[in-house]
Design an enzyme around this catalytic site. Structure first.
Site, mmCIF file in Angstrom:
data_model
loop_
_atom_site.group_PDB
_atom_site.id
_atom_site.type_symbol
_atom_site.label_atom_id
_atom_site.label_comp_id
_atom_site.label_asym_id
_atom_site.label_seq_id
_atom_site.Cartn_x
_atom_site.Cartn_y
_atom_site.Cartn_z
ATOM 1 N N ARG A 1 71.590 71.068 -27.164
ATOM 2 C CA ARG A 1 70.263 71.668 -27.320
ATOM 3 C C ARG A 1 70.410 73.166 -27.550
ATOM 4 O O ARG A 1 71.491 73.711 -27.402
ATOM 5 C CB ARG A 1 69.398 71.386 -26.091
ATOM 6 C CG ARG A 1 69.977 71.958 -24.793
ATOM 7 C CD ARG A 1 69.071 71.663 -23.602
ATOM 8 N NE ARG A 1 69.459 72.460 -22.445
ATOM 9 C CZ ARG A 1 68.771 72.474 -21.293
ATOM 10 N NH1 ARG A 1 67.688 71.737 -21.140
ATOM 11 N NH2 ARG A 1 69.172 73.236 -20.295
ATOM 12 N N GLU B 1 63.253 77.444 -21.654
ATOM 13 C CA GLU B 1 64.352 78.309 -21.224
ATOM 14 C C GLU B 1 64.970 79.045 -22.413
ATOM 15 O O GLU B 1 66.160 78.890 -22.723
ATOM 16 C CB GLU B 1 65.418 77.498 -20.471
ATOM 17 C CG GLU B 1 64.902 76.931 -19.166
ATOM 18 C CD GLU B 1 65.981 76.196 -18.357
ATOM 19 O OE1 GLU B 1 66.905 75.652 -18.983
ATOM 20 O OE2 GLU B 1 65.881 76.180 -17.127
ATOM 21 N N GLU C 1 60.181 74.674 -12.852
ATOM 22 C CA GLU C 1 61.159 73.681 -12.424
ATOM 23 C C GLU C 1 61.701 74.109 -11.062
ATOM 24 O O GLU C 1 62.365 75.128 -10.943
ATOM 25 C CB GLU C 1 62.329 73.576 -13.418
ATOM 26 C CG GLU C 1 61.903 73.089 -14.793
ATOM 27 C CD GLU C 1 63.079 72.961 -15.775
ATOM 28 O OE1 GLU C 1 64.245 73.008 -15.327
ATOM 29 O OE2 GLU C 1 62.815 72.842 -16.978
ATOM 30 N N GLN D 1 72.243 63.017 -16.649
ATOM 31 C CA GLN D 1 72.199 61.794 -15.834
ATOM 32 C C GLN D 1 72.292 62.109 -14.343
ATOM 33 O O GLN D 1 71.606 61.521 -13.537
ATOM 34 C CB GLN D 1 73.362 60.878 -16.215
ATOM 35 C CG GLN D 1 73.133 60.088 -17.486
ATOM 36 C CD GLN D 1 74.405 59.434 -17.976
ATOM 37 O OE1 GLN D 1 75.480 60.013 -17.875
ATOM 38 N NE2 GLN D 1 74.280 58.234 -18.508
#
Ligand code: ZN
Length: 670
Positions: free
Chosen positions: A103, A142, A314, A363
């Site tokens: 990303r 971000e 977050e 994950q």
């Protein structure tokens, strides 16, 4: 104060969405952020849009009265777009392309990507313009994460040259400002100036500082594209983005001008591994709690970007992906972090995330629910925080008596020339922040050009790049009666990062009443001590030998060749005073110097608090937050009203009491 979470429906079968969203509502959560990196899911092929899955999820959220912040999907351009236009990818300093596959691989200065951004942001925002569940948009995600603020591609090279042309006008002005006769670095035209690529040794510090400024400005320019579209589509929407903790590369004050709401992402145990609360390293306690000074400093910084309540977009909800390890937080931390944020001015805390995900690069990243949907450790705590904080709604922005100055030019100038790798701008700042919090002092973290009149004291660590105007501003503050604390490596350079032709602290020397004769960076193996008001203290990393010119010497070096040289001075100046601390103090010395500054400034404080215990006040409510693994006892006045907890605060627990924080006495429970 509300609690929320992050939910990404595409990670789960459609058949589970309603159950998940009902559980979020049952927990009393009022906000959800949804989406962020979903471009390939809404436009799988150029021009083929499928946003109905997002609409379905929004409809379910609406039916449970949950407000949604949507993210724009630009943080991860899809493969087809990268294949069509590989020029949108970022490049490392050595020309290595930052490939598709994770990303944040796009370049902020790519004209192609700016066009594509306008196209996709317009499309998704227009689709949901009338949706009652959508209250606002998070621009991207971000900005600058993974060292992506700075890109070294051809588009950035061109944009950097234009930025320099606007700043300096002609190339001789740049040569003069930077000082390019050193090492044969004169430029004959702006076309010759490249982004700073790999070189045998260090780059010119002026070139680096301007490249860092340009890079931050590039993000702001890019974000403006998105903010304008969101506002055009629906002027009622809240425009926001999410910043990161201890993040140097992007100036949030500049980006804040585009925003209605500032939010940041808080991962305390992740940061505890890289922000050295050195004294705690032996016990490792902060690895399970985070360092409250690290967390609170960022709260106080981001609150002041717009001087209004902020959100945690977050909030860590359990373990994270390893950086480099990932211990489980101590019991109680999710609740404690939420309360702590609220005390500092947060109006909403979004736990990242609802469910640990079965797929992809995160994950292992924890959630409030396990990946089978069952409650994880943090869920009960977040649920409890939502209940407890529901009654403490719409409190005003916390107020502060002391300003701690923070400035990105200084951050970047130190990064360009740290002198030693151990000179960390944030950690040096935190030394003073910790000393202020130890006395229960409320702190605004603001840029130096702020209006300082309302503050009884101003602590100004490392004003390395200091214009004469800013020096005059600070001098006037002290002259008018303020207590100013100036530290090492201040007044060194002008705004082009060329040293002044006067000894440090340059344009602040008159107010300080002293100059710096020598400076040295020092490894831990060398003895580093000073005396201050007849006591001996340790310092670390940096020492200066001072030349007083009017100021009183209140501290002297007590080690090495500096022994006997002035190290700390105090100058009565106008109606106020200026302290200069010529060493990086260890905590005991910082405490002593800060206590004296607060005394002179007439700031009423609490009695000294135990380490890693904060008391924080918002609108008459005082939070006692215990980041220790042992209990505390709290003495409060008889008429104090306990809202949560009481006079014993257990490990990793808290109390909320309606009382002036300065009337509390907090001790280790024996
Ligand atoms: Zn670029």
């Amino acid at each position: 104060m509300t609690i929320g979470t992050w939910y990404y429906p595409k990670n789960w079968p459609r058949s589970e969405w309603e159950e998940d969203i009902e559980s979020i509502a049952d927990a009393g959560f009022e906000h959800v952020r949804m989406g962020v990196f979903y471009w390939s899911s809404v436009e799988p092929r150029r021009g083929e849009f499928d946003v109905e899955w997002l609409a379905t999820a929004l409809d379910i959220f609406e039916s449970y009265d949950i407000d949604v912040v949507l993210g724009t999907p630009t943080g991860a351009p899809p493969k087809w777009l990268v294949d069509e236009h590989p020029d949108i990818l970022q490049e490392d300093p050595d020309g290595t392309v930052r490939e598709w596959g994770s990303r944040r691989h796009y370049c902020f200065n790519s004209p192609t990507y700016r066009d594509e951004t306008e196209r996709i942001v317009q499309r998704v925002t227009e689709r949901f313009a009338d949706h009652p569940a959508v209250i606002g948009w998070q621009l991207d995600n971000e900005f600058g994460c993974h060292d992506t603020t700075r890109c070294y591609c051809d588009d950035c090279a061109g944009a950097f040259r234009e930025w320099l042309t606007r700043r300096y006008g002609d190339i001789e002005s740049l040569n003069d400002a930077w000082g390019t006769d050193f090492w044969s670095q004169r430029h004959d035209s702006f076309a010759e100036v490249d982004p700073p690529g790999p070189t045998p040794t260090r780059h010119h510090p002026s070139r680096l500082l301007d490249f860092y400024r340009f890079s931050s400005d590039s993000v702001v320019d890019y974000a403006r594209l998105q903010a304008d579209i969101v506002r055009d589509v629906d002027s009622e929407w809240t425009v926001l983005t999410n910043f990161m903790g201890d993040f140097s590369d992007l100036d949030p004050y500049a980006l804040g001008d585009l925003l209605d709401l500032v939010t940041w992402n808080s991962y305390p145990t992740l940061y505890a591994q890289r922000t050295a609360d050195d004294l705690e390293r032996g016990s490792g306690e902060t690895l399970r709690t985070g360092d409250p000074a690290q967390i609170a400093l960022n709260h106080d910084l981001y609150r002041n970007v717009l001087d209004q309540p902020f959100w945690i977009m977050e909030q860590q909800s359990g373990d994270t992906v390893a950086f480099p390890f990932s211990p489980e937080p101590a019991d109680g931390m999710m609740r404690l972090w939420a309360h702590h944020a609220h005390a500092h001015g947060a109006d909403n805390v979004n736990f990242f995330r609802w469910r640990r995900c079965r797929e992809g690069q995160e994950q292992y990243w924890g959630g409030l629910r396990r990946h089978d949907g069952s409650p994880d450790r943090g869920f009960r705590e977040a649920d409890q925080a939502a209940d407890e904080l529901a009654d403490l709604n719409d409190l005003p922005t916390p107020s502060a008596e002391v300003a701690l100055l923070h400035d990105y030019d200084n951050c970047w100038a130190i990064e360009a020339y740290p002198h030693t790798d151990e000179f960390d701008y944030w950690e040096h700042l935190r030394t003073y922040y910790r000393a202020l919090r130890r006395r229960g002092v409320q702190v605004d973290i603001v840029p130096p050009e702020s209006d300082l009149d309302e503050y009884a004291a101003v602590v100004a660590p490392t004003l390395y790049v200091l214009s004469r105007d800013l020096a005059d501003h600070l001098t006037a503050y002290a002259e008018a009666g303020g207590e100013l604390l100036v530290t090492i490596r201040s007044g060194v350079a002008d705004t082009a990062n060329q040293w002044y032709d006067a000894l440090f602290p340059g344009p602040l020397s008159e107010a300080v009443g002293a100059e710096v004769g020598q400076h040295e960076s020092l490894p831990p193996v060398l003895e580093t001590s000073v005396t201050y008001r007849d006591e001996t203290y340790d310092y670390r990393t940096w020492g200066e030998w001072l030349l007083p010119d009017g100021a009183a010497v209140v501290g002297e070096h007590a080690s090495g060749p500096a022994t006997g040289e002035p190290a700390i001075t105090y100058n009565e100046f106008g109606s106020g005073g200026v302290t200069y601390v010529g060493v990086w103090p260890e905590d005991e010395l910082a405490n002593a110097v800060v206590d004296d500054t607060l005394d002179r400034a007439g700031v009423e404080t609490t009695a000294a608090l135990p380490r890693r215990v904060h008391v924080t006040e918002r609108d008459g409510y005082t939070w006692v937050t215990n980041f220790r693994s042992t209990p505390l006892s709290v003495d409060a006045p008889e008429d104090a009203e306990w809202i949560h907890g009481g006079s014993t605060v257990d490990a990793h627990d808290l109390a909320v009491v309606r009382a002036d924080r300065r009337d509390l006495r907090v001790d280790l429970d024996r």
